[in-house]
Design a protein around this motif. Structure first.
Motif, PDB file in Angstrom:
ATOM      1  N   LYS A  50      45.172 -52.314 -11.156  1.00  0.00           N
ATOM      2  CA  LYS A  50      46.347 -53.040 -11.183  1.00  0.00           C
ATOM      3  C   LYS A  50      45.917 -53.647 -12.650  1.00  0.00           C
ATOM      4  N   ASP A  51      46.864 -53.285 -13.692  1.00  0.00           N
ATOM      5  CA  ASP A  51      46.740 -54.079 -14.801  1.00  0.00           C
ATOM      6  C   ASP A  51      45.560 -53.588 -15.741  1.00  0.00           C
ATOM      7  N   GLU A  52      44.951 -52.429 -15.375  1.00  0.00           N
ATOM      8  CA  GLU A  52      43.933 -51.758 -15.988  1.00  0.00           C
ATOM      9  C   GLU A  52      42.481 -52.673 -15.604  1.00  0.00           C
ATOM     10  N   LYS A  53      42.414 -53.521 -14.648  1.00  0.00           N
ATOM     11  CA  LYS A  53      41.400 -54.414 -14.297  1.00  0.00           C
ATOM     12  C   LYS A  53      40.454 -52.983 -13.424  1.00  0.00           C
ATOM     13  N   ASN A 100      37.850 -50.125  -0.255  1.00  0.00           N
ATOM     14  CA  ASN A 100      38.400 -50.910  -1.424  1.00  0.00           C
ATOM     15  C   ASN A 100      39.880 -51.396  -1.112  1.00  0.00           C
ATOM     16  N   ILE A 101      40.423 -50.866  -0.230  1.00  0.00           N
ATOM     17  CA  ILE A 101      41.787 -51.734   0.222  1.00  0.00           C
ATOM     18  C   ILE A 101      41.491 -52.786   0.693  1.00  0.00           C
ATOM     19  N   VAL A 102      40.266 -52.968   1.893  1.00  0.00           N
ATOM     20  CA  VAL A 102      40.079 -54.347   2.335  1.00  0.00           C
ATOM     21  C   VAL A 102      39.843 -55.363   1.246  1.00  0.00           C
ATOM     22  N   GLY A 103      39.087 -54.940   0.151  1.00  0.00           N
ATOM     23  CA  GLY A 103      38.818 -55.757  -0.874  1.00  0.00           C
ATOM     24  C   GLY A 103      39.895 -56.030  -1.682  1.00  0.00           C
ATOM     25  N   GLN A 104      41.104 -55.477  -1.649  1.00  0.00           N
ATOM     26  CA  GLN A 104      42.181 -55.729  -2.426  1.00  0.00           C
ATOM     27  C   GLN A 104      42.276 -54.922  -3.782  1.00  0.00           C
ATOM     28  N   SER A 105      41.459 -54.045  -4.066  1.00  0.00           N
ATOM     29  CA  SER A 105      41.330 -53.470  -5.470  1.00  0.00           C
ATOM     30  C   SER A 105      42.078 -52.149  -5.397  1.00  0.00           C
ATOM     31  N   PRO A 111      49.720 -45.026  -7.049  1.00  0.00           N
ATOM     32  CA  PRO A 111      49.125 -43.919  -8.079  1.00  0.00           C
ATOM     33  C   PRO A 111      47.650 -43.867  -7.854  1.00  0.00           C
ATOM     34  N   ARG A 112      47.051 -42.744  -7.734  1.00  0.00           N
ATOM     35  CA  ARG A 112      45.295 -42.484  -7.695  1.00  0.00           C
ATOM     36  C   ARG A 112      44.843 -43.114  -8.980  1.00  0.00           C
ATOM     37  N   PRO A 113      43.668 -43.764  -8.553  1.00  0.00           N
ATOM     38  CA  PRO A 113      42.950 -44.206  -9.511  1.00  0.00           C
ATOM     39  C   PRO A 113      42.042 -43.263 -10.301  1.00  0.00           C
ATOM     40  N   LEU A 114      42.299 -43.128 -11.611  1.00  0.00           N
ATOM     41  CA  LEU A 114      41.544 -42.122 -12.485  1.00  0.00           C
ATOM     42  C   LEU A 114      40.374 -42.761 -13.312  1.00  0.00           C
ATOM     43  N   ASP A 131      51.003 -50.657 -13.157  1.00  0.00           N
ATOM     44  CA  ASP A 131      51.413 -51.890 -13.164  1.00  0.00           C
ATOM     45  C   ASP A 131      51.296 -52.347 -11.298  1.00  0.00           C
ATOM     46  N   VAL A 132      50.777 -51.525 -10.786  1.00  0.00           N
ATOM     47  CA  VAL A 132      50.412 -51.684  -9.149  1.00  0.00           C
ATOM     48  C   VAL A 132      49.359 -51.285  -8.708  1.00  0.00           C
ATOM     49  N   ARG A 133      48.602 -51.723  -7.618  1.00  0.00           N
ATOM     50  CA  ARG A 133      47.303 -51.400  -7.210  1.00  0.00           C
ATOM     51  C   ARG A 133      47.258 -49.778  -7.112  1.00  0.00           C
TER      52      ARG A 133
END
Length: 211
Positions: A50-53, A100-105, A111-114, A131-133
């Motif tokens: 999210k937010d390109e973090k 990763n979901i539990v860690g809230q990332s 959208p799949r992380p690329l 704009d979203v996780r």
């Protein structure tokens, strides 16, 4: 309301329950993976969230680290062993992303992380996928997966970002289960995984946004 206040809490609860229920399977896959891969069964890689973090994505490894004479990794199709093909076909390689979901990332749906190197190549519109996780699954994964070209895939991602609902997420999860059971869209037409988005842009004569 759902996106802002409920989705993240629900994601965490679902991921925790899934980890508990699937813990025997996770243990077996960890042991078998260590044997098949002759070492670390996990694959970690930096991905933009999210937010390109940037965060560290974790999956079960599906490919070896075999290299050519010059020390470069062999093509995906040469490193993807039968065990890895099984993991990808069943999407079992994605299960460690529950952490990763539990860690809230990450989220269950999004959208799949690329790859981070794709960031400069997104159009202004496509960049809104961040704009979203990112999700364990997403609309594009349930509707074509790796057989959909990059532009169509990102159009689906942005449409999802603009129209997040609880019922929509439930439908995506159900559609994902159907796709996994049918083992559809695992590979693109020309690759064992998915062609590089950077190469795709270059083929179309596009330039990164920071040039």
């Amino acid at each position: 309301m759902y996106e802002k206040y409920v989705k993240q809490i629900l994601d965490t609860i679902i991921a925790l329950l899934a980890i508990i229920i699937l813990s025997p399977l996770l243990l077996v896959l960890t042991i078998v993976g260590a044997i098949k891969m002759k070492g670390n069964p996990f694959f970690t890689q930096e991905r933009p969230g999210k937010d390109e973090k940037i965060f560290k994505l974790i999956k079960f490894r599906t490919m070896t680290n075999e290299k050519d004479a010059d020390g470069n990794l062999l093509p995906d199709e040469d490193r993807l062993i039968p065990y890895g093909q099984f993991l990808r076909a069943t999407s079992l390689d994605e299960l460690p992303e529950l952490f990763n979901i539990v860690g809230q990332s990450m989220s269950v749906v999004g959208p799949r992380p690329l790859l981070p190197q794709y960031l400069p190549w997104y159009s202004e519109e496509q960049s809104h996928r961040h704009d979203v996780r990112p999700g364990l699954t997403g609309y594009a994964q349930a509707h074509g997966r790796n057989t959909v070209d990059w532009d169509d895939k990102f159009a689906m991602d942005v449409d999802y970002v603009n129209n997040i609902t609880f019922l929509g997420d439930v439908k995506i999860i159900i559609d994902t289960v159907k796709v996994v059971l049918k083992r559809e869209g695992i590979s693109s037409a020309t690759s064992a995984t998915m062609e590089s988005f950077v190469d795709y842009c270059k083929e179309k004569g596009r330039q990164p946004r920071n040039v």
